[in-house]
Design a protein around this motif. Structure first.
Motif, short mmCIF file in Angstrom:
data_model
loop_
_atom_site.label_atom_id
_atom_site.label_comp_id
_atom_site.label_asym_id
_atom_site.label_seq_id
_atom_site.Cartn_x
_atom_site.Cartn_y
_atom_site.Cartn_z
N THR A 1 7.66 13.33 13.51
CA THR A 1 7.90 12.90 14.88
C THR A 1 6.83 11.92 15.35
OG1 THR A 1 6.64 14.78 15.72
CG2 THR A 1 9.01 15.09 15.44
N ILE A 2 7.11 11.29 16.49
CA ILE A 2 6.11 10.44 17.13
C ILE A 2 5.17 11.36 17.91
CG2 ILE A 2 5.74 8.58 18.80
CD1 ILE A 2 8.60 7.66 18.22
N PRO A 3 3.89 11.36 17.62
CA PRO A 3 2.99 12.31 18.29
C PRO A 3 2.89 12.03 19.79
CG PRO A 3 1.74 10.73 16.99
CD PRO A 3 3.17 10.51 16.64
N THR A 4 2.82 13.10 20.56
CA THR A 4 2.71 12.95 22.01
C THR A 4 1.41 12.27 22.41
OG1 THR A 4 1.75 15.16 22.20
CG2 THR A 4 4.14 14.99 22.40
N LEU B 1 0.83 -1.20 0.00
CA LEU B 1 0.00 0.00 0.00
C LEU B 1 0.87 1.26 0.00
CD1 LEU B 1 -2.61 -1.17 2.63
CD2 LEU B 1 -2.96 -0.95 0.16
N THR B 2 0.39 2.30 -0.66
CA THR B 2 1.10 3.57 -0.74
C THR B 2 0.22 4.69 -0.16
OG1 THR B 2 0.26 3.91 -2.98
CG2 THR B 2 2.42 2.84 -2.76
N GLY B 3 0.77 5.90 -0.22
CA GLY B 3 0.02 7.04 0.29
C GLY B 3 0.14 7.17 1.79
N THR B 4 -0.75 7.95 2.39
CA THR B 4 -0.70 8.20 3.83
C THR B 4 -1.72 7.33 4.56
OG1 THR B 4 -2.33 9.98 3.62
CG2 THR B 4 -0.01 10.59 3.42
N ILE B 5 -1.61 7.32 5.89
CA ILE B 5 -2.61 6.65 6.71
C ILE B 5 -3.75 7.63 6.93
CG2 ILE B 5 -3.07 5.54 8.92
CD1 ILE B 5 -0.09 4.94 9.14
N PRO B 6 -4.95 7.38 6.40
CA PRO B 6 -6.06 8.33 6.56
C PRO B 6 -6.35 8.58 8.03
CG PRO B 6 -6.62 6.62 4.95
CD PRO B 6 -5.36 6.18 5.63
N THR B 7 -6.53 9.83 8.39
CA THR B 7 -6.82 10.15 9.80
C THR B 7 -8.13 9.53 10.25
OG1 THR B 7 -7.87 12.22 9.10
CG2 THR B 7 -5.53 12.31 9.70
N GLU B 8 -9.05 9.26 9.29
CA GLU B 8 -10.33 8.67 9.64
C GLU B 8 -10.17 7.30 10.32
OE1 GLU B 8 -11.07 11.56 6.32
OE2 GLU B 8 -9.58 10.01 6.79
N LEU B 9 -9.07 6.62 10.01
CA LEU B 9 -8.89 5.29 10.60
C LEU B 9 -8.71 5.35 12.11
CD1 LEU B 9 -6.53 3.43 8.08
CD2 LEU B 9 -9.02 3.49 8.16
N PHE B 10 -8.27 6.51 12.60
CA PHE B 10 -8.00 6.61 14.03
C PHE B 10 -9.27 6.79 14.86
CE2 PHE B 10 -3.85 8.21 12.23
CZ PHE B 10 -3.20 7.01 12.44
N SER B 11 -10.43 6.75 14.18
CA SER B 11 -11.69 6.71 14.92
C SER B 11 -12.11 5.29 15.23
CB SER B 11 -12.80 7.40 14.11
OG SER B 11 -13.04 6.71 12.89
N SER C 1 4.63 -3.04 7.09
CA SER C 1 5.24 -3.66 5.90
C SER C 1 4.52 -3.27 4.62
CB SER C 1 5.26 -5.19 6.05
OG SER C 1 5.91 -5.58 7.24
N ASN C 2 4.39 -1.96 4.43
CA ASN C 2 3.85 -1.39 3.20
C ASN C 2 4.81 -0.31 2.70
OD1 ASN C 2 1.07 -2.59 2.63
ND2 ASN C 2 0.85 -2.06 4.80
N LEU C 3 4.28 0.60 1.90
CA LEU C 3 5.06 1.74 1.41
C LEU C 3 4.39 3.04 1.84
CD1 LEU C 3 5.72 0.37 -2.20
CD2 LEU C 3 7.32 0.36 -0.28
N LEU C 4 3.77 3.02 2.99
CA LEU C 4 3.03 4.18 3.47
C LEU C 4 3.99 5.31 3.84
CD1 LEU C 4 0.47 2.28 5.71
CD2 LEU C 4 0.09 3.24 3.43
N SER C 5 3.58 6.53 3.54
CA SER C 5 4.42 7.70 3.79
C SER C 5 3.63 8.72 4.60
CB SER C 5 4.89 8.30 2.46
OG SER C 5 3.78 8.62 1.64
N GLY C 6 4.19 9.92 4.72
CA GLY C 6 3.52 10.94 5.49
C GLY C 6 3.78 10.78 6.98
N SER C 7 3.05 11.50 7.79
CA SER C 7 3.28 11.52 9.23
C SER C 7 2.27 10.64 9.94
CB SER C 7 3.21 12.95 9.75
OG SER C 7 1.92 13.49 9.51
N ILE C 8 2.56 10.38 11.21
CA ILE C 8 1.59 9.71 12.09
C ILE C 8 0.72 10.82 12.67
CG2 ILE C 8 1.29 8.23 14.09
CD1 ILE C 8 4.14 7.22 13.65
#
Length: 489
Positions: A80-83, A25-35, A50-57
């Motif tokens: 960074t790792i979010p607080t 998988l590519t692209g970012t981790i959608p923020t919607e998943l964190f719901s 183990s994908n090709l995901l980019s962007g921030s957490i």
């Protein structure tokens, strides 16, 4: 393949397992998943590793409730790792290794008090390890290898329930905290390749469950504490490349399960400890570049599992014990720049698994035993810059696997054995700086794998001989009356 649809965030808030690992998988981790969240009975497992995901957490990761495990490793995540990680109070495991994360490890992680496993290896994290780590009272595995962490190892780590502490490959400095000796469940301690100073704390002797101890590649000083002998579960001990000194305590022979011992590149002195015959499982001993003295004890021949012994650059004196012939599993023996005397024992012919024998710049004299021809597994035979004074045994022609035969810098006499022409795998042949006589045999033309030939400084060696084209580096000179020697075909 492709990207993760944000619509997946609309799934039931009681998803038990969200797994999209190993999917290219590519692209970012959608923020919607964190719901997404589980419930107290079935907490969420969130796996996008183990994908090709980019962007921030995203900081919205803190919105996840009842999440038990988060796997983000082996992607291309940055920033960074979010607080907000610290808000995940039910979290038991976080793996974010092998990304491009930067900044420091947030102290807020200390609020995730149920965390048992934390993997942040192979990123670009900086700063110090926060003392808040001591709040993770359930933590069993803490791994942050190959980052750019600085400062001291906090003493608060000694408050944890660690089984594995893996901090190697950073820029940590200061001493090893003595509180690590309180980690009664610790099985593996990896601190190598940092800039840690001071002595090895004697308190580490309380780590009775420890199987692996890796302190190599630091700037540790002082002696090896005798208390380490209490760590009787040790299998692998690496103390190489420090500035340790003094004699080895006899107590370390209590490591009766020892498989590998690394001591090279220190200033250790004195004789090898008495009782080494108890190391019946020892497979590899690295003790080069120290100041060990005395003689090789005959008990060395009782190390029945020994496969490799690196003892070079130590002022070891005395004879090579004939008992070394009992080491039927020995594959590598290196003894450079020592003060050995007498000759090679004929019992060396019993070492049928030996692949590398290197005796360089020693005071070993006498003849080369014909029994060396029995070492048919030999790949590299280097007996260089010593005082060997016999003829070259024709039996060496039986070493059909040999790729390096180096006998230069001795007092070898007699003629050039034609049997060397049987060594068709030979790549390096160095017989120079001896007193060989007679003609260079035409059988050398059979050695078509030969890249390096050095026969110079045998003033009574005669021709005709000229180097064939397949030899890349050729150094040959015959007697003064024959300025150029040529092989006659």
């Amino acid at each position: 393949t492709g990207t993760i649809p944000s619509e997946l965030g609309r799934l039931s808030s009681h998803v038990r397992r969200f797994e999209l690992g190993d999917s290219f998988l590519t692209g970012t981790i959608p923020t919607e998943l964190f719901s997404l969240s589980g419930n107290e009975t079935f907490p969420l497992l969130f796996f996008v590793h183990s994908n090709l995901l980019s962007g921030s957490i995203s900081t919205e990761i803190g919105l996840m409730r009842n999440v038990k495990w988060v796997m983000l490793h082996d992607n291309e995540l940055v920033s960074t790792i979010p607080t907000e990680i610290g808000l995940l109070s039910p979290l038991e495991g976080l793996s974010a290794y092998s990304n491009n994360l930067t900044g420091s490890k947030p102290s807020e992680i200390g609020s995730a008090t149920k965390l048992t496993e934390l993997y942040l290896d192979d990123n670009m994290l900086t700063g110090e390890i926060s003392t808040e780590i001591g709040r993770l009272e359930s933590l069993e595995i803490f791994a942050v290898i190959n980052n750019e962490l600085t400062g001291r190892i906090p003493s608060e780590i000694g408050l944890l329930k660690l089984v594995l502490l893996n901090l190697y490959g950073n820029e940590l400095s200061g001493p090893i905290p003595s509180t690590l000796g309180k980690l009664s469940s610790l099985e593996a301690l990896y601190l190598f390749n940092n800039s840690i100073t001071g002595s090895i704390p004697s308190e580490l002797g309380g780590l009775s469950q420890m199987v692996q101890l890796h302190l190599d590649g630091n700037a540790l000083t002082g002696s090896v504490p005798s208390e380490l002998g209490h760590c009787t579960s040790l299998l692998y001990v690496f103390l190489d490349s420090n500035d340790l000194n003094g004699s080895l305590p006899n107590e370390i022979t209590n490591w009766t399960n020892l498989v590998l011992l690394g001591l090279s590149n220190n200033n250790l002195s004195g004789e090898l400890p008495s009782g080494i015959e108890k190391w019946q499982d020892l497979e590899s001993l690295h003790a080069s570049n120290n100041a060990f003295s005395g003689v090789l004890p005959t008990e060395f021949g009782l190390l029945s599992s020994l496969q490799s012994a690196y003892l070079g650059n130590n002022p070891i004196r005395g004879s090579l014990p004939s008992e070394l012939g009992n080491l039927g599993n020995l594959e590598v023996l290196m003894l450079l720049n020592s003060m050995q005397t007498s000759s090679i024992p004929t019992e060396f012919g019993l070492l049928t698994k030996l692949r590398l024998l290197s005796l360089v710049n020693t005071t070993i004299s006498g003849g080369l035993p014909s029994e060396l021809g029995l070492l048919t597994s030999m790949l590299d035979l280097s007996l260089v810059d010593s005082d060997f004074s016999s003829e070259i045994p024709i039996e060496l022609g039986q070493l059909r696997l040999l790729s390096n035969l180096s006998l230069l810098g001795n007092k070898l006499t007699g003629t050039f054995p034609t049997e060397i022409g049987n060594l068709l795998n030979l790549e390096i042949l160095r017989l120079g700086d001896n007193a060989l006589t007679g003609a260079v045999p035409t059988q050398l033309l059979l050695l078509t794998n030969l890249d390096f030939l050095y026969l110079s400084s045998n003033k009574n060696l005669t021709g005709p001989f000229a180097c064939p084209d397949f030899i890349e580096d050729c150094f040959v000179s015959c007697e003064d009356s024959t300025p150029e020697c040529r092989i006659l075909e």
